[in-house]
Enzyme design. Structure first.
Site, mmCIF file in Angstrom:
data_model
loop_
_atom_site.group_PDB
_atom_site.id
_atom_site.type_symbol
_atom_site.label_atom_id
_atom_site.label_comp_id
_atom_site.label_asym_id
_atom_site.label_seq_id
_atom_site.Cartn_x
_atom_site.Cartn_y
_atom_site.Cartn_z
ATOM 1 N N GLY A 9 0.874 -1.179 0.000
ATOM 2 C CA GLY A 9 0.000 0.000 0.000
ATOM 3 C C GLY A 9 0.901 1.215 0.000
ATOM 4 O O GLY A 9 1.369 1.656 1.053
ATOM 5 N N GLY A 14 1.829 4.996 3.044
ATOM 6 C CA GLY A 14 2.685 3.821 2.936
ATOM 7 C C GLY A 14 4.051 4.156 2.350
ATOM 8 O O GLY A 14 5.079 3.673 2.826
ATOM 9 N N SER A 128 -0.610 8.275 13.515
ATOM 10 C CA SER A 128 -1.081 9.652 13.344
ATOM 11 C C SER A 128 0.044 10.566 12.919
ATOM 12 O O SER A 128 1.204 10.337 13.247
ATOM 13 C CB SER A 128 -1.680 10.176 14.653
ATOM 14 O OG SER A 128 -2.037 11.537 14.474
ATOM 15 N N LYS A 182 -6.436 5.289 18.661
ATOM 16 C CA LYS A 182 -6.256 6.167 17.497
ATOM 17 C C LYS A 182 -7.589 6.837 17.131
ATOM 18 O O LYS A 182 -7.632 8.019 16.780
ATOM 19 C CB LYS A 182 -5.720 5.367 16.296
ATOM 20 C CG LYS A 182 -5.711 6.149 14.966
ATOM 21 C CD LYS A 182 -4.703 7.276 14.981
ATOM 22 C CE LYS A 182 -4.791 8.342 13.927
ATOM 23 N NZ LYS A 182 -5.143 8.127 12.593
ATOM 24 N N HIS A 185 -8.205 9.484 19.599
ATOM 25 C CA HIS A 185 -7.269 10.567 19.261
ATOM 26 C C HIS A 185 -7.904 11.473 18.200
ATOM 27 O O HIS A 185 -7.912 12.695 18.321
ATOM 28 C CB HIS A 185 -5.955 9.981 18.746
ATOM 29 C CG HIS A 185 -5.091 10.962 17.994
ATOM 30 N ND1 HIS A 185 -5.380 11.374 16.712
ATOM 31 C CD2 HIS A 185 -3.976 11.631 18.362
ATOM 32 C CE1 HIS A 185 -4.472 12.259 16.323
ATOM 33 N NE2 HIS A 185 -3.611 12.427 17.302
ATOM 34 N N ASN A 186 -8.465 10.853 17.167
ATOM 35 C CA ASN A 186 -9.073 11.652 16.102
ATOM 36 C C ASN A 186 -10.320 12.381 16.594
ATOM 37 O O ASN A 186 -10.580 13.505 16.182
ATOM 38 C CB ASN A 186 -9.417 10.762 14.910
ATOM 39 C CG ASN A 186 -8.180 10.373 14.117
ATOM 40 O OD1 ASN A 186 -7.099 10.271 14.680
ATOM 41 N ND2 ASN A 186 -8.328 10.170 12.834
ATOM 42 N N GLU A 189 -9.170 15.291 18.342
ATOM 43 C CA GLU A 189 -8.710 16.232 17.310
ATOM 44 C C GLU A 189 -9.899 17.037 16.757
ATOM 45 O O GLU A 189 -9.815 18.267 16.612
ATOM 46 C CB GLU A 189 -8.026 15.411 16.213
ATOM 47 C CG GLU A 189 -7.567 16.160 14.989
ATOM 48 C CD GLU A 189 -7.049 15.170 13.927
ATOM 49 O OE1 GLU A 189 -6.226 14.284 14.263
ATOM 50 O OE2 GLU A 189 -7.492 15.262 12.769
HETATM 51 P P1 NBP Z 1 -5.621 5.514 0.881
HETATM 52 O O1 NBP Z 1 -6.425 5.385 2.108
HETATM 53 O O2 NBP Z 1 -6.055 6.476 -0.148
HETATM 54 O O3 NBP Z 1 -5.483 4.072 0.222
HETATM 55 C C1 NBP Z 1 -4.828 3.902 -1.009
HETATM 56 C C2 NBP Z 1 -4.027 2.634 -1.000
HETATM 57 O O4 NBP Z 1 -4.882 1.492 -0.796
HETATM 58 C C3 NBP Z 1 -3.360 2.432 -2.356
HETATM 59 O O5 NBP Z 1 -2.103 1.854 -2.134
HETATM 60 C C4 NBP Z 1 -4.301 1.484 -3.039
HETATM 61 O O6 NBP Z 1 -3.716 0.750 -4.066
HETATM 62 C C5 NBP Z 1 -4.658 0.591 -1.902
HETATM 63 N N1 NBP Z 1 -5.813 -0.275 -2.162
HETATM 64 C C6 NBP Z 1 -7.123 0.021 -2.299
HETATM 65 BR BR1 NBP Z 1 -7.820 1.697 -2.266
HETATM 66 N N2 NBP Z 1 -7.895 -1.037 -2.513
HETATM 67 C C7 NBP Z 1 -7.051 -2.080 -2.528
HETATM 68 C C8 NBP Z 1 -7.234 -3.470 -2.725
HETATM 69 N N3 NBP Z 1 -8.446 -3.982 -2.888
HETATM 70 N N4 NBP Z 1 -6.148 -4.256 -2.714
HETATM 71 C C9 NBP Z 1 -4.913 -3.730 -2.539
HETATM 72 N N5 NBP Z 1 -4.686 -2.425 -2.323
HETATM 73 C C10 NBP Z 1 -5.738 -1.605 -2.323
HETATM 74 O O7 NBP Z 1 -4.069 5.811 1.225
HETATM 75 P P2 NBP Z 1 -3.409 6.719 2.359
HETATM 76 O O8 NBP Z 1 -4.036 8.063 2.412
HETATM 77 O O9 NBP Z 1 -1.967 6.595 2.138
HETATM 78 O O10 NBP Z 1 -3.795 5.984 3.711
HETATM 79 C C11 NBP Z 1 -3.427 4.649 3.990
HETATM 80 C C12 NBP Z 1 -4.049 4.251 5.311
HETATM 81 O O11 NBP Z 1 -3.531 5.100 6.337
HETATM 82 C C13 NBP Z 1 -5.567 4.417 5.360
HETATM 83 O O12 NBP Z 1 -6.130 3.405 6.122
HETATM 84 C C14 NBP Z 1 -5.748 5.746 6.036
HETATM 85 O O13 NBP Z 1 -6.993 5.839 6.719
HETATM 86 C C15 NBP Z 1 -4.593 5.744 7.017
HETATM 87 N N6 NBP Z 1 -4.124 7.062 7.438
HETATM 88 C C16 NBP Z 1 -4.033 8.090 6.550
HETATM 89 C C17 NBP Z 1 -3.563 9.332 6.962
HETATM 90 C C18 NBP Z 1 -3.425 10.443 5.975
HETATM 91 O O14 NBP Z 1 -3.074 11.562 6.415
HETATM 92 N N7 NBP Z 1 -3.660 10.235 4.686
HETATM 93 C C19 NBP Z 1 -3.174 9.516 8.285
HETATM 94 C C20 NBP Z 1 -3.251 8.462 9.174
HETATM 95 C C21 NBP Z 1 -3.730 7.237 8.736
HETATM 96 P P3 NBP Z 1 -3.736 1.324 -5.569
HETATM 97 O O15 NBP Z 1 -2.579 2.243 -5.670
HETATM 98 O O16 NBP Z 1 -3.566 0.096 -6.395
HETATM 99 O O17 NBP Z 1 -5.051 1.995 -5.791
#
Ligand code: NBP
Length: 474
Positions: A9, A14, A128, A182, A185-186, A189
């Site tokens: 991911g 990631g 976070s 977590k 936490h949100n 927030e």
């Molecule tokens: P996203 O939440 O937007 O997820 C995108 C990722 O999930 C991509 O790598 C995508 O692959 C993959 N994916 C999906 Br959608 N469906 C899939 C499937 N069926 N099989 C395999 N891979 C799949 O990404 P993010 O914003 O980086 O967040 C990642 C996690 O971290 C989430 O759970 C999010 O809630 C959490 N989080 C995010 C933040 C933030 O600030 N963004 C902060 C804290 C936690 P692809 O590239 O092939 O579409």
């Protein structure tokens, strides 16, 4: 060379987490469903450390040394289950999956149990700090077995933010504990952001200050006890000028707050636990209200109070600072109470002080004030509410006049302050010697024969409301 850890991911979170691991000297296997993201990572950042890119899931799994440690950073919900289902047949007993997404804690409990039955470790780690945090050091809240933490803990602590030399990461508790913390936490927030927004609204509408002045007020507050990431960025956002129109940035942005759901989960969990978190609930509902365009359009002509005086008095600004601090204490007290309640309910044995400690860096609610919460729980791990801790009690005592003046001023001017006023109502509710809940018990007994307990003797009673109104044990 086999990788020591894998990340699948590779969206913003990631990718940056993988880079953070590589920068700390780990050999990191990287994989993403859509291969392009993996390629991009290697092309742009491959020089930062040792990455082992994989095109397929099986290639990915076999590129990691056993026992394998795989961090999932995919979209929460179904995608997480799908990735787990793809991985598990390829894993061997003793291997570990760490879900770093924003999972619902109930799903983490389910996944941990399912993987444990297969001899695999599952760690639900709340992360976070957004993309910057993921790269430079997030706050990490891992939940899972102690054996699992013994293996993954040192790695996570190594890449987490540090404050005073200590990592912002600790073993929160079993199964869903980390993702639960977590979530709260949100929720906190959300509440904190709402309170800051109300303070801004009051400064704008109850005094003659313009956004640029208010930016300075917040920057000043950020030098004191309110010092925090959220207050700091508030000053930055308020000081921003729109390049196109020359107007304050905050005036060209649509006033409809969006949400991704973790605030709602906090409130849903609180409703299930029966824990009052009105500050968090008000914050979630305030965002929902802001987004109700039709409702707001229909209500625009509703009568309000007669125009009130606006004065840019220093006294009102200081009052607002005190009201903000007091309301913030209440919001955090509610969140911590919810964690303590869930910990007791699910047998998680969460160290409350440690939660405040690991939120001091890396995460969105990082703040000077968390040191106070940490000390409060250090002084008394069984503290029933933060409000009664000596330091907070003094701050609340000191805020009494200001807090009430601010809420009444807002009320008279017709400025909505659901956060400030509900915090005060919660505070007064806890303080009350007698609550009107006694009357509610009477009403419930009247229409539903639900029974009530008396103040002067044990047992449950019912009054024959439609008969002779005599009382009998029920
Ligand atoms: P996203 O939440 O937007 O997820 C995108 C990722 O999930 C991509 O790598 C995508 O692959 C993959 N994916 C999906 Br959608 N469906 C899939 C499937 N069926 N099989 C395999 N891979 C799949 O990404 P993010 O914003 O980086 O967040 C990642 C996690 O971290 C989430 O759970 C999010 O809630 C959490 N989080 C995010 C933040 C933030 O600030 N963004 C902060 C804290 C936690 P692809 O590239 O092939 O579409």
């Amino acid at each position: 060379e086999l990788a020591q850890i894998g990340v699948t991911g590779l969206a913003v979170m990631g990718r940056n987490l993988a880079r953070n691991l590589a920068r700390h000297g780990h050999v990191v296997a990287v994989h993403n469903r859509t291969e392009n993201r993996t390629k991009e990572l290697i092309e742009e950042f491959g020089h930062e450390g040792a990455f082992v890119p994989a095109q397929t899931v099986s290639e990915f799994v076999s590129s990691i040394a056993r026992p394998r440690k795989i961090i999932l950073m995919v979209k929460a919900g179904d995608p997480t289950d799908r990735v787990i289902d793809e991985l598990t047949p390829l894993l061997e007993p003793g291997d570990m999956i760490v879900d770093g997404g924003n999972a619902n804690f109930a799903e983490t409990i389910r996944r941990e149990e399912a993987l444990r039955e297969k001899g695999l470790y599952f760690v639900g780690a709340g992360i976070s700090g957004g993309e910057e945090g993921a790269l430079h050091g997030p706050s990490i809240m891992p939940g899972g077995s102690a054996e699992a933490y013994a293996q993954i803990g040192p790695i996570l602590e190594g890449i987490a933010a540090r404050v005073d030399g200590r990592p912002c990461c600790t073993h929160v508790g079993p199964d869903g504990a980390g993702h639960f913390v977590k979530t709260v936490h949100n929720g906190i927030e959300y509440a904190d952001m709402q309170l800051i927004a109300e303070a801004y609204d009051l400064l704008r509408k109850a005094t003659n200050l313009v956004p640029d002045d208010i930016a300075e007020v917040f920057a000043g507050w950020n030098e004191g006890r309110l010092a925090s990431y959220l207050v700091e960025i508030t000053a930055e956002v308020l000081g921003q000028v729109d390049a196109e129109t020359g107007r304050p940035f905050v005036d060209v942005v649509m006033d409809r707050a969006e949400q991704k759901g973790t605030g709602r989960w906090t409130v849903q969990a609180a409703l299930d636990l029966g824990t009052p978190v009105p500050g968090i609930a008000e914050a979630v509902f305030a965002r929902a209200l802001s987004g109700q365009s039709e409702l707001r359009a229909a209500a625009r002509e509703l009568p309000g109070p007669p125009p009130g005086a606006r004065e840019a008095s220093r006294a009102l600004i200081d009052d607002i600072e005190k009201a903000l601090y007091a309301s913030k204490i209440v919001a955090y007290a509610q969140g911590f109470h919810q964690i303590a309640t869930a910990s007791a309910e699910f047998g998680w044995k969460i160290d409350m002080g440690a939660m405040a400690r690991i939120w001091r860096g890396g995460c969105i609610i990082r703040a000077r004030f968390l040191d106070r919460i940490w000390s409060a729980y250090n002084a008394n791990p069984e503290l029933p509410t933060l409000l009664t801790d000596e330091y907070f009690l003094e701050a609340l005592a000191d805020a009494q006049k200001a807090w009430r003046r601010v809420v009444s001023t807002a009320t008279w001017l017709g400025i909505p302050v659901p956060g400030f006023s509900s915090a005060l109502a919660y505070y007064d509710g806890l303080r009350a010697q007698r609550l009107p809940a006694a009357l509610i018990q009477g009403q419930r007994d009247y229409f539903g024969a639900h029974g009530y307990r008396r103040v002067d003797r044990a047992g449950t009673y019912h009054t024959a409301w439609s008969g002779d109104r005599g009382e009998s044990p029920s």
